[in-house]
Design a protein around this motif. Structure first.
Motif, PDB file in Angstrom:
ATOM      1  N   ASP A   1      36.623  36.477 -15.016  1.00 11.51           N
ATOM      2  CA  ASP A   1      35.916  37.120 -16.127  1.00 11.51           C
ATOM      3  C   ASP A   1      34.704  37.912 -15.639  1.00 11.51           C
ATOM      4  O   ASP A   1      34.361  38.939 -16.224  1.00 11.51           O
ATOM      5  N   GLY A   2      34.050  37.429 -14.584  1.00 11.95           N
ATOM      6  CA  GLY A   2      32.919  38.156 -14.029  1.00 11.95           C
ATOM      7  C   GLY A   2      33.334  39.506 -13.468  1.00 11.95           C
ATOM      8  O   GLY A   2      32.638  40.507 -13.636  1.00 11.95           O
ATOM      9  N   LEU A   3      34.473  39.539 -12.800  1.00 19.21           N
ATOM     10  CA  LEU A   3      34.979  40.805 -12.251  1.00 19.21           C
ATOM     11  C   LEU A   3      35.433  41.733 -13.367  1.00 19.21           C
ATOM     12  O   LEU A   3      35.179  42.944 -13.312  1.00 19.21           O
ATOM     13  N   LEU A   4      36.084  41.181 -14.376  1.00 20.22           N
ATOM     14  CA  LEU A   4      36.510  42.002 -15.516  1.00 20.22           C
ATOM     15  C   LEU A   4      35.306  42.575 -16.253  1.00 20.22           C
ATOM     16  O   LEU A   4      35.307  43.746 -16.650  1.00 20.22           O
ATOM     17  N   LYS A   5      34.287  41.765 -16.469  1.00 24.51           N
ATOM     18  CA  LYS A   5      33.098  42.219 -17.185  1.00 24.51           C
ATOM     19  C   LYS A   5      32.377  43.307 -16.402  1.00 24.51           C
ATOM     20  O   LYS A   5      31.891  44.281 -16.982  1.00 24.51           O
ATOM     21  N   ASN A   6      32.315  43.174 -15.080  1.00 28.23           N
ATOM     22  CA  ASN A   6      31.697  44.210 -14.272  1.00 28.23           C
ATOM     23  C   ASN A   6      32.454  45.521 -14.407  1.00 28.23           C
ATOM     24  O   ASN A   6      31.856  46.590 -14.515  1.00 28.23           O
TER      25      ASN A   6
END
Length: 162
Positions: free
Chosen positions: A136-141
């Motif tokens: 989710d952190g990579l998607l949000k970035n």
């Protein structure tokens, strides 16, 4: 072969290890034609007297450019220290490298191959053995990066008066 260690974000260390690990030498080894290789060479300093031994989560091989066109270059035996300022600079470079590659892969897979974003992120994390950051952190970035290119203001509509 002289190596040094620096302390950076865990997910960046995992990414760099996954991308540049060389099994023949047993550590991270940057290609001599890359700009990171030259950056590390520029950041190499003589170790201060009161400096403790290397500690960190990323160990990499120091460049030795004396064998190339630079006869009087820095010797890794003497210039084997990366300062705190240099570590922060390298961390920014590694972060930019990782996000640029991830964004490019996500755009290419979605628009050319029709692969979902979650599947691309999962594949990216498995390819480089990244476990210290969530998908989710990579998607949000990626979403934040993509939204930075979009229109900032809403379009004004003109309503007709009746």
């Amino acid at each position: 072969m002289i190596t040094t260690r620096i302390q950076i974000e865990p997910y960046l260390a995992e990414y760099i290890r996954g991308k540049y690990y060389d099994e023949t030498v047993g550590t991270v080894r940057f290609p001599s034609h890359s700009d990171i290789y030259v950056t590390i060479y520029d950041l190499m300093e003589k170790r201060p007297v009161n400096c403790p031994s290397d500690r960190g989560n990323l160990e990499f091989m120091l460049p030795d450019r004396r064998e190339a066109n630079f006869a009087g270059g820095k010797s890794p035996e003497q210039f084997n220290y990366i300062s705190i300022r240099g570590t922060r600079f390298l961390e920014k470079r590694f972060r930019a490298l990782m996000w640029a590659e991830l964004h490019e892969v996500m755009d290419e897979n979605k628009h050319l191959h029709g692969v979902e974003f979650k599947e691309t992120v999962f594949t990216f994390m498995k390819r480089y053995s990244i476990a210290s950051i969530q998908e989710d952190g990579l998607l949000k970035n990626y979403q934040r990066w993509r939204d930075s290119f979009r229109r900032k203001t809403k379009r004004a509509y003109n309503r007709k008066k009746m």
